[in-house]
Enzyme design. Structure first.
Site, PDB file in Angstrom:
ATOM      1  CG  HIS A   1     -28.110  64.813 -61.662  1.00 47.84           C
ATOM      2  ND1 HIS A   1     -28.974  64.869 -62.732  1.00 47.84           N
ATOM      3  CD2 HIS A   1     -28.880  64.988 -60.556  1.00 47.84           C
ATOM      4  CE1 HIS A   1     -30.203  65.066 -62.295  1.00 47.84           C
ATOM      5  NE2 HIS A   1     -30.183  65.141 -60.980  1.00 47.84           N
ATOM      6  N   GLY A   2     -23.546  65.356 -62.575  1.00 43.42           N
ATOM      7  CA  GLY A   2     -22.157  65.129 -62.190  1.00 43.42           C
ATOM      8  C   GLY A   2     -21.290  64.732 -63.365  1.00 43.42           C
TER       9      GLY A   2
END
Length: 383
Positions: free
Chosen positions: A243-244
């Site tokens: 996701h990041g």
């Protein structure tokens, strides 16, 4: 080589700054390091996973080799789901492509209805709850207290669901207009009575991808309980990192991995009754909402402050207004009607005049209740 190329590209465009900063902190602690200004390709997180699944499925003998570069390029770059999913497997896509035909009238109608449903979720529900979350997380210290923190966390939980589910509906509906049948990506996840069930209902194409290409190859649950717990943790840490490139997302993945491991260790074999499901669903929703703070806070320092407020004794007033409370109640009632009454299937089988009336009412609601003239970006566009 193919996996190295795919993961290498994803690693460079998404994680180069994180790796660079971590390295320099180890070599020169405290040294200021300006970030690299990297322009990420559109939808790289999603189409990279699609490419990986294709290669692995061909290797396993589960997918025929695609000999046309144009066909494969279409699979990777098909526009409806390119930016934010769902993650479509090659066999799901090429089954539709190689047997392609014009969509029927009913398929076209269903596609339009899904697009309208997605717009309503985004513009009426998600953006209204975004006002609460954005106001609080912009400066949490200005709104201290237990109720403001929990009301903001729950507002973001509702925002991200309606935002992402709305986009998915639009993507699936748009693909249906071209004759492609994409897999369902959400199934009322906040009705889940456990974290494991939540992940079977939330971002279902990502959950299946992580299961089939990370968890099972690690050994799944075939090597004893300790290894199963480790595999759950590693899978969710990988999902968080996907996701990041920040500590917040890694901790979020670890949080869900720990919850899944604990749940697996203590859960019984029997399915809970309806009366037991209700408190379990409330507990699961609160645990998931607490985890979303890591998603939304932006950095660990801010997340730590919010968690401190969520478990403090200061009970300032909550942040929701009457309209947002009514929207949440309406969402709950609509969700219950779909969960236990299968409303969407009944609507699909209803006469044309009924479906047309629902479509007109949806358009009217979008016109009347759209939250703002300022566009609020889809949450998952950042991934």
């Amino acid at each position: 080589m193919s996996l190295a190329a795919n993961i290498g590209l994803l690693g460079w465009f998404k994680y180069a700054n994180l790796l660079r900063q971590t390295w320099f902190q180890l070599v020169q602690p405290g040294a200021a390091m300006p970030p690299l200004h990297i322009i990420r390709p559109l939808g790289i997180s999603f189409h990279t996973f699609q490419s990986i699944s294709y290669v692995v499925d061909v290797y396993r003998g589960e997918q025929a080799v695609v000999t046309s570069f144009i066909d494969y390029a279409l699979f990777v770059s098909f526009f409806p789901q390119l930016v934010a999913g769902p993650i479509v497997r090659a066999r799901e896509f090429f089954t539709g492509l190689w047997a392609m035909r014009d969509p029927t009238y009913l398929e076209w109608l269903r596609g339009v209805e899904m697009i309208l449903s997605g717009l309503a979720k985004k513009l009426i529900f998600a953006d209204q709850f975004a006002f609460v979350a954005d106001r609080y997380f912009a400066k949490p210290a200005a709104l201290p207290g237990l109720l403001p923190a929990w009301s903001a966390a729950i507002a973001f939980a509702l925002q991200i669901y309606f935002d992402f589910s709305g986009y998915t509906d639009i993507a699936i509906g748009t693909a249906l207009l071209f004759g492609f049948h994409f897999p369902v990506n959400f199934r009322r996840p906040y009705f889940a009575a456990s974290i494991a069930e939540f992940w079977r209902r939330w971002h279902m194409t990502l959950s299946r991808w992580l299961r089939d290409y990370v968890y099972v190859p690690l050994g799944g649950n075939r090597r004893g309980s300790p290894r199963t717990y480790l595999n759950l943790m590693l899978t969710m840490l990988f999902g968080g990192l996907w996701h990041g490139a920040s500590g917040n997302f890694i901790l979020w993945g670890g949080y869900h991995g720990a919850l899944l491991a604990v749940e697996r260790a203590v859960r019984g074999r029997r399915e809970p009754t309806v009366l037991i499901r209700i408190p379990l669903a409330i507990l699961t929703f609160l645990l998931v909402s607490a985890g979303w703070v890591l998603f939304r806070a932006g950095d660990l320092q801010r997340a730590a402050f919010v968690y401190g407020q969520m478990f403090s004794r200061s009970a300032a007033a909550g942040l929701w207004n009457g309209w947002q409370v009514r929207l949440a109640i309406a969402a709950l009632l609509l969700g219950l009607a779909e969960e236990y009454g299968n409303v969407s299937t009944r609507l699909a089988e209803a006469p044309s005049w009924v479906r047309a009336g629902v479509a007109v009412l949806t358009l009217l609601a979008i016109e009347l209740f759209t939250a703002s003239e300022t566009a609020i970006p889809f949450v998952y566009f950042q991934f």
